[in-house]
Scaffold this active site. Structure first.
Site, PDB file in Angstrom:
ATOM      1  N   LYS A   1     -29.698 101.034  33.946  1.00  0.00           N
ATOM      2  CA  LYS A   1     -28.636 102.018  33.608  1.00  0.00           C
ATOM      3  C   LYS A   1     -28.676 102.720  34.913  1.00  0.00           C
ATOM      4  O   LYS A   1     -27.488 103.321  35.121  1.00  0.00           O
ATOM      5  CB  LYS A   1     -28.671 102.997  32.432  1.00  0.00           C
ATOM      6  CG  LYS A   1     -28.425 101.864  31.189  1.00  0.00           C
ATOM      7  CD  LYS A   1     -28.110 102.862  29.917  1.00  0.00           C
ATOM      8  CE  LYS A   1     -28.095 101.914  28.731  1.00  0.00           C
ATOM      9  NZ  LYS A   1     -27.772 102.651  27.608  1.00  0.00           N
TER      10      LYS A   1
ATOM     11  N   ASP B   1     -21.442 104.760  26.476  1.00  0.00           N
ATOM     12  CA  ASP B   1     -22.327 105.192  25.388  1.00  0.00           C
ATOM     13  C   ASP B   1     -21.771 106.580  24.929  1.00  0.00           C
ATOM     14  O   ASP B   1     -21.559 107.042  23.928  1.00  0.00           O
ATOM     15  CB  ASP B   1     -23.688 105.643  25.811  1.00  0.00           C
ATOM     16  CG  ASP B   1     -24.519 104.252  25.865  1.00  0.00           C
ATOM     17  OD1 ASP B   1     -24.269 103.262  25.363  1.00  0.00           O
ATOM     18  OD2 ASP B   1     -25.393 104.006  26.954  1.00  0.00           O
TER      19      ASP B   1
ATOM     20  N   ARG C   1     -39.709 118.958  22.595  1.00  0.00           N
ATOM     21  CA  ARG C   1     -41.141 118.815  22.240  1.00  0.00           C
ATOM     22  C   ARG C   1     -41.721 119.436  23.883  1.00  0.00           C
ATOM     23  O   ARG C   1     -42.595 120.273  23.694  1.00  0.00           O
ATOM     24  CB  ARG C   1     -41.623 117.540  21.901  1.00  0.00           C
ATOM     25  CG  ARG C   1     -43.149 117.407  21.994  1.00  0.00           C
ATOM     26  CD  ARG C   1     -43.703 116.043  21.132  1.00  0.00           C
ATOM     27  NE  ARG C   1     -43.256 114.849  22.124  1.00  0.00           N
ATOM     28  CZ  ARG C   1     -43.404 113.820  22.052  1.00  0.00           C
ATOM     29  NH1 ARG C   1     -44.208 113.324  21.102  1.00  0.00           N
ATOM     30  NH2 ARG C   1     -43.012 112.769  22.735  1.00  0.00           N
TER      31      ARG C   1
ATOM     32  N   TYR D   1     -29.177 105.039  14.364  1.00  0.00           N
ATOM     33  CA  TYR D   1     -28.298 104.391  13.562  1.00  0.00           C
ATOM     34  C   TYR D   1     -29.160 103.479  12.595  1.00  0.00           C
ATOM     35  O   TYR D   1     -28.282 103.061  11.767  1.00  0.00           O
ATOM     36  CB  TYR D   1     -27.279 103.504  14.319  1.00  0.00           C
ATOM     37  CG  TYR D   1     -27.895 102.567  15.354  1.00  0.00           C
ATOM     38  CD1 TYR D   1     -27.718 103.142  16.531  1.00  0.00           C
ATOM     39  CD2 TYR D   1     -28.443 101.501  14.965  1.00  0.00           C
ATOM     40  CE1 TYR D   1     -28.211 102.099  17.714  1.00  0.00           C
ATOM     41  CE2 TYR D   1     -29.005 100.450  15.831  1.00  0.00           C
ATOM     42  CZ  TYR D   1     -28.807 100.721  17.352  1.00  0.00           C
ATOM     43  OH  TYR D   1     -29.419 100.011  18.190  1.00  0.00           O
TER      44      TYR D   1
HETATM   45  P1  NAP Z   1     -35.945 108.731  25.355  1.00  0.00           P
HETATM   46  O1  NAP Z   1     -35.476 108.907  26.968  1.00  0.00           O
HETATM   47  O2  NAP Z   1     -37.211 107.991  25.397  1.00  0.00           O
HETATM   48  O3  NAP Z   1     -36.126 109.968  24.741  1.00  0.00           O
HETATM   49  C1  NAP Z   1     -36.949 110.359  23.554  1.00  0.00           C
HETATM   50  C2  NAP Z   1     -36.733 111.892  23.101  1.00  0.00           C
HETATM   51  O4  NAP Z   1     -37.210 111.676  21.772  1.00  0.00           O
HETATM   52  C3  NAP Z   1     -37.363 112.785  23.998  1.00  0.00           C
HETATM   53  O5  NAP Z   1     -36.754 114.029  24.083  1.00  0.00           O
HETATM   54  C4  NAP Z   1     -38.866 113.088  23.323  1.00  0.00           C
HETATM   55  O6  NAP Z   1     -39.364 114.375  23.566  1.00  0.00           O
HETATM   56  C5  NAP Z   1     -38.356 112.933  21.848  1.00  0.00           C
HETATM   57  N1  NAP Z   1     -39.463 112.461  20.888  1.00  0.00           N
HETATM   58  C6  NAP Z   1     -40.160 111.447  20.906  1.00  0.00           C
HETATM   59  N2  NAP Z   1     -40.852 111.192  19.836  1.00  0.00           N
HETATM   60  C7  NAP Z   1     -41.117 112.484  19.451  1.00  0.00           C
HETATM   61  C8  NAP Z   1     -42.052 113.103  18.410  1.00  0.00           C
HETATM   62  N3  NAP Z   1     -42.824 112.640  17.693  1.00  0.00           N
HETATM   63  N4  NAP Z   1     -41.768 114.686  18.248  1.00  0.00           N
HETATM   64  C9  NAP Z   1     -40.728 115.306  18.795  1.00  0.00           C
HETATM   65  N5  NAP Z   1     -39.826 114.590  19.761  1.00  0.00           N
HETATM   66  C10 NAP Z   1     -40.070 113.118  20.009  1.00  0.00           C
HETATM   67  O7  NAP Z   1     -35.001 108.098  24.499  1.00  0.00           O
HETATM   68  P2  NAP Z   1     -33.310 108.063  24.378  1.00  0.00           P
HETATM   69  O8  NAP Z   1     -32.711 106.985  25.221  1.00  0.00           O
HETATM   70  O9  NAP Z   1     -32.724 109.397  24.663  1.00  0.00           O
HETATM   71  O10 NAP Z   1     -32.955 107.503  22.772  1.00  0.00           O
HETATM   72  C11 NAP Z   1     -33.287 108.575  22.120  1.00  0.00           C
HETATM   73  C12 NAP Z   1     -32.686 107.984  20.692  1.00  0.00           C
HETATM   74  O11 NAP Z   1     -31.312 107.839  20.627  1.00  0.00           O
HETATM   75  C13 NAP Z   1     -33.252 106.606  19.952  1.00  0.00           C
HETATM   76  O12 NAP Z   1     -33.596 106.715  18.870  1.00  0.00           O
HETATM   77  C14 NAP Z   1     -32.091 105.699  20.504  1.00  0.00           C
HETATM   78  O13 NAP Z   1     -31.977 104.673  19.486  1.00  0.00           O
HETATM   79  C15 NAP Z   1     -31.081 106.509  20.067  1.00  0.00           C
HETATM   80  N6  NAP Z   1     -29.644 106.243  20.735  1.00  0.00           N
HETATM   81  C16 NAP Z   1     -28.823 105.707  20.064  1.00  0.00           C
HETATM   82  C17 NAP Z   1     -27.420 105.205  20.431  1.00  0.00           C
HETATM   83  C18 NAP Z   1     -26.297 105.057  19.855  1.00  0.00           C
HETATM   84  O14 NAP Z   1     -25.213 104.130  20.026  1.00  0.00           O
HETATM   85  N7  NAP Z   1     -26.280 105.218  18.486  1.00  0.00           N
HETATM   86  C19 NAP Z   1     -27.361 105.208  22.193  1.00  0.00           C
HETATM   87  C20 NAP Z   1     -28.356 105.668  22.785  1.00  0.00           C
HETATM   88  C21 NAP Z   1     -29.599 106.304  22.171  1.00  0.00           C
HETATM   89  P3  NAP Z   1     -40.475 114.287  24.685  1.00  0.00           P
HETATM   90  O15 NAP Z   1     -39.523 114.478  25.929  1.00  0.00           O
HETATM   91  O16 NAP Z   1     -41.136 115.469  24.360  1.00  0.00           O
HETATM   92  O17 NAP Z   1     -41.309 113.112  24.948  1.00  0.00           O
END
Ligand code: NAP
Length: 289
Positions: A69, A105, A154, A228
């Protein structure tokens, strides 16, 4: 479908790609719209060559997923300003001499919030999380002129980085960053729109939430979880128990696809057609409501 010499090709590049729901969305929409268009997955580790190759092969439009991306951006002919600020593109639209990049997105989340009557403008908004999705949501909040934005994560340095990046683009924007345990900075007398963007609560960890304290949820007017699967997360349940309205993430997934399809084909997808796609996605993801 009947593939002919006239058939237009769209697709998705990423690695891995086998789990993608996008072929289901776009091939269904092409069918109901009666368009001579097919959508296929392209697994690739080389985003640069893939974009150039797609242009040469007369591909009409592409989705881009993990891990490409960001890498596709220098290969674009044009880029939408919100996508440029976010620094991530998931949709390429063929233009003269190359592709224009968009981030559907985040535009998908925007459309979901509009349709579900969740306001952003002039609201006090909280984002839980500071990953890639949170960054996009934060830029959406700034461009939609929220009154204040609080990012809780976090790892506080990541929240601070997003806040600083936004302030460079939107001068004077009211944004602050805290560790997730500092949610007591939220004011008792205020009601917030909270957008949950962490992975916490994702299937199979359905019983987990990033915050459990009821005093936090008592301040939530609207709680949006972008996860989701499951369709109703623990976060959403806690929002409801404190009297707030909650929304899940499947419509964000749905509308990112609908918007990309509209950009490629110049057609308009009706709410009835979008709802048919939603049912297909739920079936595919084993989500029953
Ligand atoms: P990412 O860049 O890996 O970010 C993950 C986030 O979750 C970070 O803020 C991380 O905190 C936090 N996190 C992970 N484990 C944790 C824990 N045990 N306790 C507290 N915080 C925790 O992921 P992303 O791409 O942003 O995606 C995040 C979520 O959005 C995913 O579940 C994904 O499925 C969803 N999503 C949905 C859509 C949709 O179309 N509905 C689109 C995109 C993403 P740290 O920074 O401290 O590690």
């Amino acid at each position: 479908m009947n593939i002919r010499g006239t058939t237009k090709v769209c697709g998705i590049i990423g690695n891995p790609i086998k789990h993608s729901m996008s072929p289901i969305i776009h091939n269904y929409l092409a069918k109901v719209k009666g368009l001579d268009l097919v959508y296929v997955p392209f697994e690739t580790t080389n985003a640069v060559a893939a974009v150039a190759g797609a242009y040469e092969l007369n591909v009409l439009g592409m989705n881009v997923t993990v891990p490409h991306k960001n890498a596709v951006i220098p290969q674009l002919k044009e880029i939408d300003s919100l996508a440029a600020n976010i620094g991530a593109v998931n949709t390429l639209v063929r233009v003269d001499g190359g592709f224009k990049g968009y981030n559907t997105d985040i535009l998908g989340l925007k459309r979901q919030l509009e349709l579900e009557n969740v306001p952003l403008k002039d609201m006090d908004v909280v984002i839980v999380g500071a990953g890639g999705a949170a960054r996009a949501v934060a830029f959406l909040c700034a461009s939609e002129k929220v009154k204040s934005l609080t990012i809780l994560n976090r790892t506080v340095s990541k929240a601070e980085e997003i806040a600083n990046n936004i302030k460079q683009v939107f001068e004077g924007f009211n944004v602050s960053a805290y560790t997730i345990n500092d949610y007591s900075v939220l004011e008792n007398e205020k009601k917030y729109v909270v957008i949950q963007t962490t992975n916490v609560g994702l299937h199979p960890n359905n019983l987990e939430a990033p915050i459990y304290d009821k005093t936090f949820y008592d301040r939530v007017l609207y709680g949006v979880d972008i996860i989701y699967n499951p369709s109703k997360t623990k976060f959403m349940q806690l929002v409801n128990e404190s009297g707030g309205q909650s929304f899940g993430g499947i419509k964000m997934l749905l509308y990112q696809g609908v918007l990309a399809f509209e950009l490629w084909t110049g057609t308009s997808v009706s709410e009835e057609e979008a709802n048919e796609v939603l049912q297909l996605l739920k079936k595919e993801l084993n989500i029953d409501e």
